[in-house]
Motif scaffolding. Structure first.
Motif, short mmCIF file in Angstrom:
data_model
loop_
_atom_site.label_atom_id
_atom_site.label_comp_id
_atom_site.label_asym_id
_atom_site.label_seq_id
_atom_site.Cartn_x
_atom_site.Cartn_y
_atom_site.Cartn_z
N LEU A 104 0.86 -1.20 0.00
CA LEU A 104 0.00 0.00 0.00
C LEU A 104 0.89 1.24 0.00
N GLY A 105 0.76 2.07 -1.05
CA GLY A 105 1.59 3.26 -1.18
C GLY A 105 2.67 3.01 -2.22
N ALA A 106 2.79 3.95 -3.17
CA ALA A 106 3.77 3.77 -4.25
C ALA A 106 4.85 4.83 -4.17
N GLY A 107 5.27 5.18 -2.95
CA GLY A 107 6.36 6.14 -2.78
C GLY A 107 7.70 5.45 -2.83
N LEU A 108 8.70 6.10 -2.26
CA LEU A 108 10.08 5.58 -2.28
C LEU A 108 10.15 4.13 -1.78
N MET A 109 9.58 3.86 -0.59
CA MET A 109 9.68 2.52 -0.02
C MET A 109 8.72 1.55 -0.69
N GLY A 110 7.52 2.02 -1.02
CA GLY A 110 6.53 1.13 -1.61
C GLY A 110 7.03 0.45 -2.88
N VAL A 111 7.57 1.23 -3.82
CA VAL A 111 8.04 0.60 -5.06
C VAL A 111 9.27 -0.27 -4.81
N GLU A 164 2.01 -1.96 4.51
CA GLU A 164 1.71 -0.55 4.25
C GLU A 164 2.99 0.27 4.21
N CYS A 165 3.05 1.17 3.21
CA CYS A 165 4.16 2.12 3.07
C CYS A 165 3.55 3.50 2.86
N VAL A 166 2.57 3.82 3.68
CA VAL A 166 1.91 5.14 3.60
C VAL A 166 2.66 6.09 4.53
N PRO A 167 2.33 7.39 4.53
CA PRO A 167 3.13 8.34 5.32
C PRO A 167 3.21 7.99 6.81
N GLU A 168 4.30 8.46 7.40
CA GLU A 168 4.59 8.18 8.81
C GLU A 168 3.71 9.07 9.71
N VAL A 169 2.41 8.84 9.63
CA VAL A 169 1.44 9.60 10.43
C VAL A 169 0.54 8.56 11.09
N GLU A 171 -2.37 8.38 12.54
CA GLU A 171 -3.78 8.24 12.18
C GLU A 171 -3.95 7.60 10.80
N ILE A 172 -3.09 7.99 9.85
CA ILE A 172 -3.19 7.41 8.49
C ILE A 172 -2.92 5.91 8.56
N LYS A 173 -1.92 5.53 9.34
CA LYS A 173 -1.57 4.10 9.42
C LYS A 173 -2.70 3.32 10.12
N THR A 192 3.45 -3.42 8.90
CA THR A 192 3.69 -1.98 8.79
C THR A 192 5.17 -1.71 8.63
N ASN A 193 5.48 -0.84 7.67
CA ASN A 193 6.89 -0.48 7.44
C ASN A 193 7.25 0.80 8.20
N THR A 194 6.57 1.05 9.31
CA THR A 194 6.88 2.25 10.06
C THR A 194 8.36 2.31 10.45
N SER A 195 8.91 3.51 10.40
CA SER A 195 10.32 3.68 10.78
C SER A 195 10.47 3.67 12.29
N VAL A 196 9.56 4.37 12.99
CA VAL A 196 9.75 4.53 14.43
C VAL A 196 8.48 4.32 15.26
N THR A 240 7.40 -4.57 10.20
CA THR A 240 8.47 -5.04 9.30
C THR A 240 9.23 -3.80 8.86
N HIS A 241 10.28 -3.49 9.57
CA HIS A 241 11.01 -2.26 9.28
C HIS A 241 12.15 -2.52 8.30
N PHE A 242 11.91 -2.12 7.05
CA PHE A 242 12.94 -2.22 6.01
C PHE A 242 13.84 -0.99 6.10
N TRP A 243 15.02 -1.10 5.50
CA TRP A 243 15.96 0.02 5.46
C TRP A 243 16.15 0.45 4.01
N ASN A 244 16.36 1.72 3.83
CA ASN A 244 16.49 2.29 2.49
C ASN A 244 17.95 2.25 2.01
N PRO A 245 18.24 1.86 0.77
CA PRO A 245 17.32 1.37 -0.25
C PRO A 245 16.96 -0.11 0.00
N1 LIG Z 1 12.23 6.69 3.24
C1 LIG Z 1 12.94 5.89 4.06
O1 LIG Z 1 14.17 5.91 4.09
C2 LIG Z 1 12.20 4.90 4.94
C3 LIG Z 1 12.91 3.82 5.50
C4 LIG Z 1 12.21 2.89 6.29
C5 LIG Z 1 10.86 3.05 6.51
N2 LIG Z 1 10.20 4.13 5.96
C6 LIG Z 1 8.77 4.27 6.23
O2 LIG Z 1 8.04 3.83 5.09
C7 LIG Z 1 6.80 4.56 5.01
C8 LIG Z 1 6.69 5.21 3.64
O3 LIG Z 1 7.80 6.07 3.47
P1 LIG Z 1 8.23 6.60 2.02
O4 LIG Z 1 9.58 7.18 2.21
O5 LIG Z 1 8.00 5.55 1.00
O6 LIG Z 1 7.16 7.77 1.82
P2 LIG Z 1 6.69 8.45 0.47
O7 LIG Z 1 6.21 9.81 0.84
O8 LIG Z 1 7.72 8.31 -0.60
O9 LIG Z 1 5.41 7.57 0.03
C9 LIG Z 1 4.19 7.58 0.73
C10 LIG Z 1 3.06 7.05 -0.15
O10 LIG Z 1 1.82 7.16 0.56
C11 LIG Z 1 0.83 7.82 -0.28
N3 LIG Z 1 -0.08 8.58 0.58
C12 LIG Z 1 -0.02 9.89 0.92
N4 LIG Z 1 -1.03 10.20 1.77
C13 LIG Z 1 -1.74 9.07 1.95
C14 LIG Z 1 -2.90 8.75 2.70
N5 LIG Z 1 -3.53 9.67 3.42
N6 LIG Z 1 -3.36 7.48 2.64
C15 LIG Z 1 -2.74 6.54 1.91
N7 LIG Z 1 -1.63 6.77 1.17
C16 LIG Z 1 -1.15 8.03 1.20
C17 LIG Z 1 1.64 8.68 -1.21
O11 LIG Z 1 0.89 8.95 -2.38
C18 LIG Z 1 2.86 7.80 -1.48
O12 LIG Z 1 2.56 6.86 -2.48
C19 LIG Z 1 6.82 5.56 6.17
O13 LIG Z 1 6.15 5.00 7.26
C20 LIG Z 1 8.30 5.71 6.46
O14 LIG Z 1 8.56 6.12 7.78
C21 LIG Z 1 10.85 5.03 5.17
#
Ligand SMILES: NC(=O)c1ccc[n+]([C@@H]2O[C@H](COP(=O)([O-])OP(=O)(O)OC[C@H]3O[C@@H](n4cnc5c(N)ncnc54)[C@H](O)[C@@H]3O)[C@@H](O)[C@H]2O)c1
Length: 309
Positions: free
Chosen positions: A9-16, A88-93, A95-97, A116-120, A139-144
């Motif tokens: 869930l979520g196609a941001g940096l971590m999702g893809v 889930e890889c949605v924003p680190e908020v 309520e959203i999670k 959940t891929n939450t960081s913290v 399930t806390h993955f590390w980037n990349p």
């Molecule tokens: N970036 C990192 O280095 C890293 C490392 C480990 C864990 N994480 C965790 O992974 C999670 C995602 O991080 P990211 O860097 O991929 O973030 P990101 O901002 O790149 O991607 C977030 C995705 O969530 C979507 N989104 C935005 N608002 C939303 C909502 N209200 N409901 C559902 N989807 C919504 C966005 O469109 C996007 O596809 C976070 O919890 C972050 O803490 C990140």
């Protein structure tokens, strides 16, 4: 349960990045669900796969296989209907999670795992709105994520042991190195280690012991070289616990124990010196240096992780 159908869930940096990781197994299909599918959803994955090919870590055929096992959709109900494992890889908020998981419950099978891929954040708190918190796991993955092997598997207060074991097996299968964090604590395992070092590094700079570049050199050319091979506890056994006790007795009173972020860090942030994002942090960075740093880190990780396997 054998996991065959993974939903991200979520196609941001971590999702893809995670989609790419799970699609590495030939019998796993991955669906990436985002609220809006981007114009070129495969582009970041293709870039990562091409980097692996350029460094002799992947074949063209394997690349095509990974891509063929990933699909993108904006339809949540259709994506999760038959899912075995949802991450889930949605924003680190918080309520959203929480809402993301609660919304899934009427749409999924009874035994679907929610990761959940939450960081913290606390997976226990993320599961609070769920009727079945026993199937929520951290399930806390590390980037990349396609290059760093570590994934911290966090057992939340109510996580079923079987859910933890299925998750560990799945991650081993896709080539990751899962480690189990027995308690849901802030920072899990690796961030607690990392930030303990960070606190000491900042303290040394603040106290004029060394500048940031020197602290980095001391780490990179000294203990940092050992760590991919020799962990802290194995190192202690190697050198002797009696020696460790003498050293700790002498040095611990001098180590940083602050309970708040460093003053130096706050000053940089207040001045808008955020690092690569702004071209200045502890050091000044040109765009060329930033690109080189990102690229050389990835190439280095490809080299060292090849040896780890
Ligand atoms: N970036 C990192 O280095 C890293 C490392 C480990 C864990 N994480 C965790 O992974 C999670 C995602 O991080 P990211 O860097 O991929 O973030 P990101 O901002 O790149 O991607 C977030 C995705 O969530 C979507 N989104 C935005 N608002 C939303 C909502 N209200 N409901 C559902 N989807 C919504 C966005 O469109 C996007 O596809 C976070 O919890 C972050 O803490 C990140």
């Amino acid at each position: 349960m054998e996991v065959k159908n993974v939903v991200v869930l979520g196609a941001g940096l971590m999702g893809v990045g995670l989609a790419q990781v799970f699609a590495g197994a030939e019998d796993i299909q991955v669906t990436v669900r985002s609220r809006k599918v981007h114009d070129e959803p495969y582009a970041p994955i293709i870039k990562n796969l091409d980097l692996l090919i350029a460094n002799d870590a992947l074949t063209e055929a394997a690349k095509e296989g990974v891509l063929s096992r990933i699909s993108f959709t904006d339809d949540l109900a259709a994506a999760v209907k038959d899912a075995d494992f949802i991450i889930e890889c949605v924003p680190e908020v918080m309520e959203i999670k929480q809402d993301t998981f609660a919304e899934l419950e009427p749409l999924t099978q009874d035994d679907t795992i929610y990761a959940t891929n939450t960081s913290v954040m606390s997976p226990t708190e993320i599961a609070l709105k769920c009727k079945h918190p026993e199937r929520v796991v951290g399930t806390h993955f590390w980037n990349p994520p396609f290059l760093i092997p570590l994934v911290e598997i966090v057992k939340a207060e109510k996580t079923d042991n079987e859910v933890v074991e299925i998750t560990m097996d799945l991650l081993r299968k896709v080539g990751k190195k899962p480690v189990k964090c027995q308690k849901d604590v802030p920072g899990f395992i690796a961030n607690r280690l990392q930030h303990a070092i960070w606190r000491e590094a900042l303290s040394m700079v603040e106290n004029g012991i060394a500048d940031p570049a020197t602290v980095d050199e001391a780490l990179k050319y000294g203990p940092g070289l050992r760590w991919p091979h020799l962990g802290i506890f194995e190192n202690a056994d190697m050198t002797g616990l009696d020696l460790a006790l003498n050293i700790h007795t002498y040095i611990f009173p001098y180590l940083e124990s602050a309970k708040a972020p460093s003053k130096l860090l706050k000053e940089h942030v207040e001045k808008g010196e955020l690092g690569f994002k702004t071209g200045k942090g502890y050091q000044t960075w040109t765009q060329e240096q930033i690109d080189h740093s990102n690229q050389s880190l990835r190439e280095y990780l490809i080299r060292v992780t090849k040896d780890l396997k």
